[in-house]
Design an enzyme around this catalytic site. Structure first.
Site, short mmCIF file in Angstrom:
data_model
loop_
_atom_site.label_atom_id
_atom_site.label_comp_id
_atom_site.label_asym_id
_atom_site.label_seq_id
_atom_site.Cartn_x
_atom_site.Cartn_y
_atom_site.Cartn_z
N ASN A 52 0.82 -1.21 0.00
CA ASN A 52 0.00 0.00 0.00
C ASN A 52 0.86 1.27 0.00
OD1 ASN A 52 -2.43 -1.51 0.23
ND2 ASN A 52 -2.03 -1.75 2.41
N HIS A 138 -13.65 -1.19 6.85
CA HIS A 138 -12.49 -1.88 7.44
C HIS A 138 -12.81 -2.48 8.81
CE1 HIS A 138 -8.27 -1.89 9.12
NE2 HIS A 138 -8.04 -2.35 7.90
N GLU A 184 -15.68 4.31 4.14
CA GLU A 184 -14.36 4.57 3.54
C GLU A 184 -14.57 5.43 2.32
OE1 GLU A 184 -11.91 1.03 2.90
OE2 GLU A 184 -12.81 0.12 4.65
N SER A 188 -10.89 -0.46 0.48
CA SER A 188 -9.58 -1.09 0.52
C SER A 188 -9.49 -2.39 -0.27
CB SER A 188 -9.19 -1.37 1.97
OG SER A 188 -10.12 -2.24 2.57
N ASP A 213 -13.05 7.37 6.26
CA ASP A 213 -11.73 6.77 6.39
C ASP A 213 -11.06 6.88 5.02
OD1 ASP A 213 -9.57 5.08 6.50
OD2 ASP A 213 -10.65 3.39 7.38
N HIS A 216 -6.94 4.81 1.96
CA HIS A 216 -6.39 4.49 0.64
C HIS A 216 -6.49 5.63 -0.35
CE1 HIS A 216 -5.68 0.27 1.62
NE2 HIS A 216 -6.74 0.40 2.39
N LYS A 247 0.34 4.17 4.64
CA LYS A 247 0.15 3.77 3.24
C LYS A 247 0.86 4.78 2.33
CE LYS A 247 -3.35 0.71 4.71
NZ LYS A 247 -4.65 0.55 5.32
C1 LIG Z 1 -5.02 0.08 6.73
C2 LIG Z 1 -6.36 0.59 7.06
C3 LIG Z 1 -6.68 1.10 8.31
C4 LIG Z 1 -5.76 1.00 9.48
O1 LIG Z 1 -4.66 1.81 9.35
P1 LIG Z 1 -3.30 1.35 10.07
O2 LIG Z 1 -2.50 2.56 10.14
O3 LIG Z 1 -2.73 0.29 9.19
O4 LIG Z 1 -3.69 0.79 11.41
C5 LIG Z 1 -7.92 1.66 8.50
N1 LIG Z 1 -8.82 1.71 7.50
C6 LIG Z 1 -8.56 1.20 6.29
C7 LIG Z 1 -9.60 1.27 5.23
C8 LIG Z 1 -7.34 0.61 6.03
O5 LIG Z 1 -7.10 0.07 4.84
#
Ligand SMILES: *Cc1c(COP(=O)(O)O)cnc(C)c1O
Length: 393
Positions: A52, A138, A184, A188, A213, A216, A247
């Site tokens: 990522n 997520h 989101e 993801s 969120d 990505h 990411k």
């Molecule tokens: C990776 C991810 C998270 C968590 O983030 P981290 O920093 O890896 O704990 C939260 N939401 C989504 C959609 C993710 O892909």
């Protein structure tokens, strides 16, 4: 006492065997190289289509140098929770940079994105409130929603009518319930987008709050690469913007951006923030360098490179390319064939995605060359012929 005679060990053995039978058993793979477009595993070099690290910043000299400087100045560990004595300057600098980058009043950093989701959701809603989440959010959001004690409703993926009905129903339950909608922006596992403009209108109409969120989408969308909310022109109508620094930002950590009041409240209430030692200062310094790169001309260039690679593969309009194969074993088989060809692609299985929806999840990054993408395209056509049609979810 030997492991075999121990009922705990016997129970674990049976449960592991069950996972194996269902082809859901997972193992860690030791990687002997940095995170980049190529990785070394088991004595061989692979093209990495599983990372990522969308902009290729995880190994960038500016991030390495920022981490080194922070270690030289502040040491390796923060020593305490931020509210005790660990609120070191690099965290404050990171938060100023984040707020400026996202164009919000304030920002708060967490050890991880998961910790940000957990601390924020559980402090904003609780018993007597409602939380309404997209079916495909997520795991960290699902867990936080459950833990919050708020009444949980799930709307069908990206289904505005379903959400509208749920919010109307919620509004009938009591006079003025707190209602938090969480989704989101770029999903993801499917690499599809939430209809943010419509979502914002909908939550406003029902008097609900929205948390998105952008794990990505940060660094990938919008004229300033702030995320999909910027791209859709609705960022200032979203109460809570969450993201990860692990990411596209190339480091590690999570954050919430929003109003000064939101951040002040979270400092007081977010248990994952309060009851946890602050991350290593080097992580904050590297993340800040990552955000600064994203915001500048190099970020713009890398972002353009990434979208060029996405267009070149031509299978799906996002750097997350789902190739849905169906059965768990077919997905594993396809991934194994790609590995033989020197390509590292992960088979994603239940419970990360629904049963029977096993897939290859391909991620493209700015660090891939056009030749890398061509090699992938050829191999997919050869080894996963059923999946070479455009994906239909
Ligand atoms: C990776 C991810 C998270 C968590 O983030 P981290 O920093 O890896 O704990 C939260 N939401 C989504 C959609 C993710 O892909």
């Amino acid at each position: 006492m030997t492991a075999e005679s121990n009922s705990f060990e016997q129970d674990l053995a049976a449960r592991i065997e069950d996972l194996r039978r269902q082809e859901l058993y997972r193992e860690l793979r030791r990687v002997d190289s940095p995170q980049s477009a190529r990785l070394h595993w088991d004595g061989r070099e692979y093209l990495n289509f599983s990372s990522n690290d969308y902009l290729g910043l995880a190994t960038h000299p500016a991030l390495r140098e920022a981490a080194r400087q922070a270690i030289a100045e502040f040491g390796a560990g923060a020593g305490a929770s931020r509210l005790i004595s660990g609120s070191l300057a690099p965290f404050h600098q990171l938060e100023e940079t984040l707020a400026q980058f996202k164009g919000t009043e304030a920002a708060l950093s967490f050890a991880t994105g998961s910790a940000a989701a957990l601390g924020t959701i559980t402090s904003l809603v609780g018993k007597g409130d409602f939380i309404v989440i997209d079916k495909l959010v997520h795991a960290s959001i699902v867990d936080a929603a459950r833990l919050s004690g708020a009444r949980l409703r799930v709307f069908a993926h990206n289904d505005l009518d379903d959400l509208d009905q749920i919010l109307a129903w919620v509004a009938r339950q009591s006079s003025k319930p707190r209602t938090l909608v969480v989704t989101e922006s770029l999903f993801s596992m499917d690499g599809d987008q939430a209809p943010l403009r419509e979502l914002v209108d909908l939550k406003d109409r029902h008097g609900a709050w929205l948390m998105i969120d952008e794990a990505h989408a940060l660094g990938l969308f919008g004229p300033r690469r702030r995320g999909l909310a910027e791209h859709c022109g609705v960022a200032d109508r979203i109460e809570i913007q969450m993201g990860t620094l692990g990411k596209a930002a190339g480091a590690s950590g999570g954050f919430i951006c929003g109003s000064r009041r939101l951040v002040d409240f979270l400092v007081n209430r977010a248990r994952s923030f309060i009851f946890s030692t602050a991350p290593v200062p080097a992580a904050a310094a590297a993340a800040r360098a990552g955000i600064e790169l994203i915001a500048g001309p190099e970020g713009e260039r890398r972002c353009a490179d990434l979208w060029d690679r996405v267009a070149q593969l031509g299978r799906h309009p996002a750097p997350i390319v789902p190739v849905v194969v169906g059965s768990e074993s077919a997905a594993l088989d396809c991934a194994a064939r790609l590995r033989e060809r020197g390509m590292f692609v992960l088979a994603i299985r239940y419970p990360t995605v629904a049963r029977g929806q096993a897939r290859l999840r391909i991620t493209l990054t700015a660090a891939h060359t056009p030749a890398d993408v061509q090699a992938l395209s050829d191999a997919l056509r050869e080894f996963c012929p059923d999946a070479s049609k455009p994906d239909r979810q």
